[in-house]
Design an enzyme around this catalytic site. Structure first.
Site: not given
Length: 428
Positions: A22, A133
């Site tokens: 990202m 994550d």
């Protein structure tokens, strides 16, 4: 010094520190506060996607809300030329991933790193956030010897609606079997990922070595990794057991919270109020039967009476007066009856005393040859009247058969226990 070439008119961009799917992280410098910072910028190609921008904003707000020594601090958030950016605390060290690339880590170092990660997760979970994550690249080394958790980009917050139901987010090698199966994210998913990080740090490799997505997902769902005690027999068995339990395919076997896993790892319980068990309070025992002495000047004997079931203090004074008056009247009448029975001028000479009706409020059984003692009530208690009467009956012999009873209702119970119910029923 601020200028048009600075990010947000304040931050100077330098070398690239890392990058992901990202965003990329750049080394930076805060020209206002003269300090090093880390700047995370969303990839230009993703800046136009509303859901990606929303996740980026959520990361900044979530991490900024968690003020914890084991979570990377957030300094600023902004946007320039359509590209959002996050200004973060700059740490001089590498990541756990950088160190694992050099080989397995010592057991004490891995244990210390896991303790810091679990402390950070406990803070996030306590605020209703799931990291989702946890991996070596998101665990940064911090002096002196601790680590800090970073990258809350896909954090799950209360009420967040940017994640579609059934959508799997995160890094596959660190996802729990439940997440791969499409179940909702939970606290145990973060703890599973922490266990995988510990396993990888101790062995230098991931639990499952598959590179392709489908075989790796199947292995996580169906297989068990090689036990740590086989790959690292020198590791503390307690540390190996904690990591193995965190990586269990059965969610019921895993730890229920980050605090629970931390306690198992350290062998020390965190101080919490709910660990203090209340001290049980036993019910009060039955009070003993009161035995009171009669007044020695008027009555030579003693009287034992059970305590009343529900007497009031203010009625005891009136009852004492009534008892004394009734006893005096009853004694006088008894003397008169005896004198009448022994009078030789009487037209009749009964051989047995007949019952005499005496109207009084507190009659007591009286023998033909003795005046009974008054009934004295002790302070009220909660003991049952029947049980107390039984105890008194065992201690005091019953009155003589030859007795004078009064008609009507009285305060005697027929057994000399004076509980307010007597045998004076008006029958002769």
């Amino acid at each position: 010094m601020a200028g048009p070439g600075l990010l947000g008119g304040r931050y100077e961009l330098r070398d690239v520190l890392g990058f992901g799917g990202m965003a990329e992280v750049r080394d930076g410098w805060d020209t206002r506060l003269n300090r090093a910072v880390a700047i995370k910028l969303l990839h230009p190609g993703l800046s136009s996607q509303a859901d990606i921008r929303e996740r980026f904003t959520i990361e900044a707000r979530a991490a900024a809300a968690l003020n914890h020594p084991n979570i990377v601090g957030i300094y600023d958030f902004g946007e320039q030329d359509g590209t959002p950016f996050i200004v973060m605390e700059r740490l001089p060290g590498d990541t756990i991933g950088d160190q694992i690339a050099l080989g397995p880590l010592p057991g004490p170092q891995v244990s210390g790193a896991l303790q810091s990660v679990l402390a950070a997760l406990a803070a996030a979970h306590g605020a209703g956030m799931l990291h989702r994550d946890i991996k070596p690249g998101n665990i940064l080394l911090a002096p002196p010897g601790s680590v800090k958790v970073a990258d809350f980009g896909i954090v799950k917050t209360p009420g967040s609606a940017h994640t579609t139901t059934g959508q799997i987010v995160g890094t596959l090698a660190y996802l729990s079997p439940d997440r791969i199966a499409g179940k909702p994210a939970s606290v145990t998913d973060d703890l599973y990922a922490a266990g995988v990080v510990g396993y990888e740090a101790l062995t230098g490799c991931k639990p499952f070595l598959h590179e392709e997505i489908v075989p790796l997902a199947r292995a996580i769902l169906e297989d068990d990794p090689t036990p740590l005690t086989v790959l690292r027999p020198d590791v503390d068995p307690g540390l190996a057991d904690v990591i193995g339990r965190a990586m269990s395919r059965d969610p019921q076997t895993r730890f229920g919270s980050a605090d629970e896993m931390w306690e198992a790892l350290t062998g020390h319980a965190k101080r919490r109020l709910d660990l203090v068990s209340p001290v049980p309070v036993s019910a009060p025992g039955r009070p003993p039967t009161a035995v009171l002495n009669a007044h020695p000047a008027s009555y030579p004997d003693t009287a034992t009476t059970p305590p009343g079931a529900s007497r009031h203090r203010r009625s005891r004074a009136r009852q004492k007066g009534k008892v004394a008056g009734a006893a005096a009247l009853l004694g006088a009448m008894a003397v008169a009856v005896v004198a009448f029975a022994l009078d030789p001028t009487s037209p009749t000479h009964p051989t047995t005393a007949e019952p005499v009706s005496i109207s009084t409020t507190v009659p007591a059984p009286v023998s033909a040859t003795a005046v009974p003692p008054p009934v004295v009530e002790p302070p009220p208690t909660a003991a049952p009247v029947v049980e107390q009467a039984t105890a008194v009956e065992q201690a005091v012999p019953p009155p003589a058969r030859q007795e004078i009873r009064g008609p009507g209702k009285g305060n005697g119970n027929g057994k000399g226990n004076g509980n307010g119910k007597g045998n004076g029923n008006g029958k002769k």
